[in-house]
Design an enzyme around this catalytic site. Structure first.
Site, PDB file in Angstrom:
ATOM      1  N   ASP A 160      24.869  35.174  -9.063  1.00 28.55           N
ATOM      2  CA  ASP A 160      23.686  35.661  -9.913  1.00 28.55           C
ATOM      3  C   ASP A 160      23.203  36.873  -9.497  1.00 28.55           C
ATOM      4  O   ASP A 160      23.060  37.378  -8.253  1.00 28.55           O
ATOM      5  CB  ASP A 160      22.944  34.441 -10.008  1.00 28.55           C
ATOM      6  CG  ASP A 160      21.733  34.680 -11.101  1.00 28.55           C
ATOM      7  OD1 ASP A 160      21.728  34.229 -11.965  1.00 28.55           O
ATOM      8  OD2 ASP A 160      20.628  35.560 -10.583  1.00 28.55           O
ATOM      9  N   CYS A 165       0.740  -1.109  -0.078  1.00 28.51           N
ATOM     10  CA  CYS A 165      -0.099  -0.082   0.067  1.00 28.51           C
ATOM     11  C   CYS A 165       0.953   1.213  -0.133  1.00 28.51           C
ATOM     12  O   CYS A 165       2.064   1.248   0.280  1.00 28.51           O
ATOM     13  CB  CYS A 165      -0.906   0.246   1.071  1.00 28.51           C
ATOM     14  SG  CYS A 165      -1.974  -1.436   1.362  1.00 28.51           S
TER      15      CYS A 165
END
Length: 508
Positions: free
Chosen positions: A444, A32
């Protein structure tokens, strides 16, 4: 997670762990998902498996009540950079279906025997069993979501024969394909839709932030891509031909309504369908564990407000690794808008799509097309043009080959020696191609601007590391929050950057 942590998860039926491990119950012979609504089994009867394939190998069958195959995949395949994680990325992309176990092993640098031993030890199943489980999951999705003929589903899922398909479905689900199809209503194609068009829902873990659509939309190349705040579509090349798809997001009009993502495949060779599904899931980072990410990010005072405002932020992937490198090289140190303009001009070097659809009529140029004709369309510094053409020539010849099966050190080794490629380009490629969750692009410009906008005034931010080590291993997601902050106009009362910040580096 140890045994008891997992057991507590299934005892509380915690949906966060669906797809991340599977619960097999010896007394019933079934396995399950962790959130299965059935009564929690006794701990003595439970065995946990990393993959559904391992449960299959151990003789268990899927639960008909919770359908453990109908869940998002595990985020571990991006977090893990070992052989098991790399192999699973390639298996999900359909490499075994196309090239067999030998082809998979060759890409990873191992013999087939070594690879089988490693995966059996790490994941509880060998490569063939893992591929078989992936095929079964694709087949189940198509059976319950589409009106495709069963014979077409068999081959679209990667099975070599209808007999093999029937046997696998019976063994995994204890049902015939027809009976499995009857468990759910499938979509009916609109009148006039081509027979190859398919529509299906994409499982996703909540919460889901749709900002990934905007990220892709502002970078979309006309004719190749189309996008909005709630939709994205594009053409792409797959191993057996051209394809086109659209993804629509519907977060629901009611507060708290679950996210719904619908994929429409406008055209695809059915042999490429499983690869397409895998790449779309990677593009939208649908297998992420957003609660695990957000819990760590929210503990950082620089990110807490952004996480509260945008829970479940996603890391955009790439549907074509070679294309992504071209886009990254063009986008270095220029704005997003300038990169899009340059890529739009370069797209003229590509060919028309064999499967045009709703304004999508071109293909992104191949490395060979860029190497042959790119100089006629590229603008900018000559050194940058020469570097891009040199990379395209190496990709076209096969000398430079990289993709989903690489790890971070391997990607660095392949890309950094290229002229015109630096750490930013490699880091960005790792984020989007490999799904590496712990990349921080410190140099950046947009990241720096995002830090200035999110860092609280007179707060504890100055005592924290500049490279956000506190939120490792989720710094790629921190980067997404910072990029978003840099691109969002701050409110008058918010801490903001100077009135004339430096231009944002493109994140193509």
């Amino acid at each position: 997670m140890d045994f008891w942590q997992r057991y507590r998860a299934i005892d509380t039926r915690d949906t966060r762990f669906d797809g991340q491990f599977f619960t097999a119950v010896r007394s019933t012979g079934i396995y399950c998902r962790p959130s299965c609504p059935a009564r929690t089994p006794k701990a003595a009867n439970v065995t946990f498996y990393e993959t559904s394939a391992a449960a299959h190998e151990a003789g268990y069958r899927a639960c008909k009540r919770c359908l453990p195959e109908a869940v998002p995949g595990t985020p571990a395949w991006n977090v893990r950079q070992d052989i098991a994680g790399r192999a699973m990325r390639l298996i999900n992309d359909g490499v075994i279906n196309r090239d067999g176990v030998e082809g998979l092993a060759s890409r990873l640098g191992y013999s087939a025997r070594q690879l089988n031993r490693i995966l059996s030890q790490e994941l509880g199943a060998g490569p063939l069993s893992l591929a078989r489980a992936s095929r079964a999951q694709t087949a189940r999705t198509l059976l319950v979501s589409t009106p495709m003929k069963i014979v077409d589903i068999a081959f679209a899922a990667g099975f070599s024969s209808v007999r093999q398909f029937n046997e696998t479905i019976g063994e995994v689900f204890a049902m015939t394909p027809t009976a499995l199809r009857a468990t759910a209503r499938h979509h009916r194609p609109p009148a006039g839709t081509a027979s190859t068009a398919l529509t299906l829902n994409l499982p996703v873990r909540e919460p889901f932030d749709p900002g990934v659509f905007t990220f892709l939309a502002v970078r979309a190349i006309p004719g190749i891509e189309t996008g909005s705040a709630t939709s994205y579509g594009r053409t792409l090349r797959l191993p057996h031909g051209d394809a086109a798809f659209h993804v629509e997001y519907d977060g629901g009009t009611r507060p708290g309504a679950p996210a719904k993502l619908t994929l429409t495949v406008d055209a695809v060779d059915l042999r490429d369908l499983s690869a397409l599904l895998s790449r779309v899931r990677r593009l939208f980072d649908l297998d992420a564990d957003p609660l695990a990410v957000d819990n760590v990010l929210a503990a950082d005072p620089r990110l807490a407000a952004s996480v509260a405002a945008y829970p479940g932020i996603r890391l955009p992937g790439a549907v074509d690794p070679h294309e992504l490198l071209v886009r990254a090289m063009i986008g270095q140190q220029i704005t997003v808008a300038a990169a899009r303009t340059a890529l739009t001009e370069l797209s003229a070097a590509g060919s028309a799509s064999h499967t045009p659809s709703d304004g999508l009529d071109r293909m992104f140029p191949t490395a060979a097309e860029i190497a042959a004709n790119g100089r006629n369309f590229l603008r900018g510094p000559q050194r940058r043009i020469d570097s891009l053409l040199a990379a395209a020539e190496r990709m076209a010849s096969g000398e430079l080959d990289f993709g989903y099966g690489d790890d971070l050190p391997g990607l660095h080794e392949k890309l950094l020696p290229l002229p015109g490629v630096g750490p930013w380009t490699v880091g960005y490629a790792a984020m989007r191609i490999l799904g590496s969750p712990d990349i921080f692009l410190a140099n950046d410009a947009a990241v720096r601007n995002g830090v200035r906008r999110l860092a609280p005034e007179d707060g504890p931010g100055d005592a924290l590391s500049a490279d956000f080590l506190e939120v490792s291993p989720w710094r790629s997601y921190a980067t997404m929050h910072l990029w978003r902050a840099a691109a969002t106009k701050p409110s008058p009362s918010a801490h903001s950057t100077p009135s004339t910040p430096p231009p944002l580096k493109a994140t193509p």
